[in-house]
Scaffold this active site. Structure first.
Site, short mmCIF file in Angstrom:
data_model
loop_
_atom_site.label_atom_id
_atom_site.label_comp_id
_atom_site.label_asym_id
_atom_site.label_seq_id
_atom_site.Cartn_x
_atom_site.Cartn_y
_atom_site.Cartn_z
CG ASP A 75 -1.75 1.27 1.27
OD1 ASP A 75 -2.33 1.48 0.14
OD2 ASP A 75 -1.79 1.83 2.45
CB SER A 76 0.33 4.63 -1.01
OG SER A 76 -0.89 4.74 -0.43
N GLY A 97 -2.58 9.25 -3.79
CA GLY A 97 -3.95 9.64 -4.54
C GLY A 97 -4.00 10.93 -5.08
CB CYS A 105 -2.45 1.35 -2.74
SG CYS A 105 -2.70 3.09 -3.33
CB THR A 150 -3.98 5.31 -5.98
OG1 THR A 150 -5.05 6.04 -5.13
CG2 THR A 150 -3.53 6.48 -6.89
CD GLU A 184 -2.72 8.42 7.02
OE1 GLU A 184 -1.89 9.01 7.56
OE2 GLU A 184 -2.65 7.92 6.02
CB CYS A 240 -10.10 5.32 -0.79
SG CYS A 240 -8.75 6.17 0.36
CB THR A 241 -6.43 2.03 1.78
OG1 THR A 241 -5.94 3.23 1.71
CG2 THR A 241 -5.97 0.93 0.95
CG HIS A 242 -7.00 6.45 4.30
ND1 HIS A 242 -6.13 5.59 3.60
CD2 HIS A 242 -6.30 6.90 5.25
CE1 HIS A 242 -5.01 5.99 3.64
NE2 HIS A 242 -5.04 6.51 4.76
N1 DGL Z 1 -3.98 4.01 -0.27
C1 DGL Z 1 -4.54 5.03 -1.21
C2 DGL Z 1 -5.77 4.39 -1.79
O1 DGL Z 1 -6.47 3.38 -1.76
C3 DGL Z 1 -5.09 6.06 -0.33
C4 DGL Z 1 -3.98 6.88 0.38
C5 DGL Z 1 -3.21 7.57 -0.84
O2 DGL Z 1 -3.61 8.60 -1.50
O3 DGL Z 1 -2.07 7.23 -0.85
O4 DGL Z 1 -6.17 4.85 -3.06
#
Ligand code: DGL
Length: 275
Positions: free
Chosen positions: A10-11, A43, A73, A75, A158, A190-192
């Site tokens: 993941d990012s 993102g 991730c 993105t 976060e 999105c992961t969050h």
């Molecule tokens: N992990 C990213 C996603 O799921 C979200 C956080 C980022 O922008 O890096 O797209």
């Protein structure tokens, strides 16, 4: 080979929602998680940058004994999946196609919402995958699929503001166009976003008079497909307690502290790495 780990990329920290689901459904599996916290967020970046960063990170993950790689991730899945698949013979799963297939299975009226980072929405990857899964031509897809970025949820998550009045107000604003378009199914692309599921349900119930929108969590969808893939290839780990290792490219203490919100448990051990 079946004793090797599942690699998860993941990012940053958010992909721990995917790791959490994999750990819940496949508890025997060893997990090696890499979060590129030094370069987060992906993102807001260009396609070329996301591909370059993702390639470096996944190359590092591939140096460890892994039997499959999950690109948690959204993105990175949207822009880099084909490039990453060309780096290895191993199965590399992204979150977009499983999420799109889950939508196709769950929609009742065929009106779909997609929420994600600016880059994910701009890529059109979910829109194309959902159109393909539902067999929609371009005009019908444009009419039936509503896609919007929800960028503020990333910093809110976060900071642990998952049930804060600011998050509530943000979600009221973000959900409005989906309710107005009468979508029946919404992908959390999105992961969050999965950490906001209870608040989204509450906002739909209170602010939008119980508007019945089904939420699709790509973390659940990719975990289901990962389980099927391991079975099909005879790669399931033997019965045991899976071990977890976490790597990040910056601020391991923060990764560990904030990560518990996403992982729902202890995030340890965490090792700093450089790409
Ligand atoms: N992990 C990213 C996603 O799921 C979200 C956080 C980022 O922008 O890096 O797209």
């Amino acid at each position: 080979m079946h004793r090797a780990a599942i690699g998860i990329f993941d990012s940053g920290i958010g992909g721990l929602t995917v790791a959490r689901e994999i750990a819940r459904v496949l508890p025997d599996e060893d997990l090696i998680y890499l979060g590129d916290t030094a370069r987060l967020p992906y993102g807001t970046k260009s396609a070329a940058t996301v591909v370059r960063y993702s390639e470096r990170a996944v190359d590092l993950l591939l140096r460890y004994p892994v039997k499959a790689v999950v690109i948690a991730c959204n993105t990175a899945s949207a822009y880099a999946l084909d490039a990453l698949r060309s780096h290895t013979e191993l199965a590399v799963l992204g979150v977009i196609d499983p999420g799109a297939r889950a939508v196709a299975a769950r929609t009742r009226g065929g009106r779909i919402g997609v929420a994600g980072t600016e880059a994910t929405i701009r890529s059109g990857a979910y829109q194309r995958a959902i159109a393909a899964a539902l067999g929609l031509d371009e005009p019908s897809a444009a009419e039936r699929i509503v896609a919007r970025p929800w960028p503020l949820l990333v910093p809110l998550a976060e900071d642990g503001w998952v049930d804060h009045p600011v998050a509530r107000l943000t979600l009221e604003t973000y959900l409005e166009p989906f309710v107005a378009a009468a979508v029946d199914t919404l992908v959390l692309g999105c992961t969050h976003y999965p950490v906001f599921k209870p608040l989204i349900a509450e906002v739909l119930a209170t602010r939008f008079s119980g508007c019945p929108i089904t939420l699709v969590d790509s973390a659940e969808a990719v975990t289901e497909e990962l389980g099927q893939l391991l079975d099909a290839r005879g790669l399931r780990a033997p019965a045991r307690e899976g071990r977890r290792s976490f790597f990040c490219t910056d601020l391991p203490e923060r990764f560990q502290r904030v990560g518990t919100v996403f992982f729902g448990g202890d995030v340890a051990p965490v090792f700093p790495v450089d790409l």
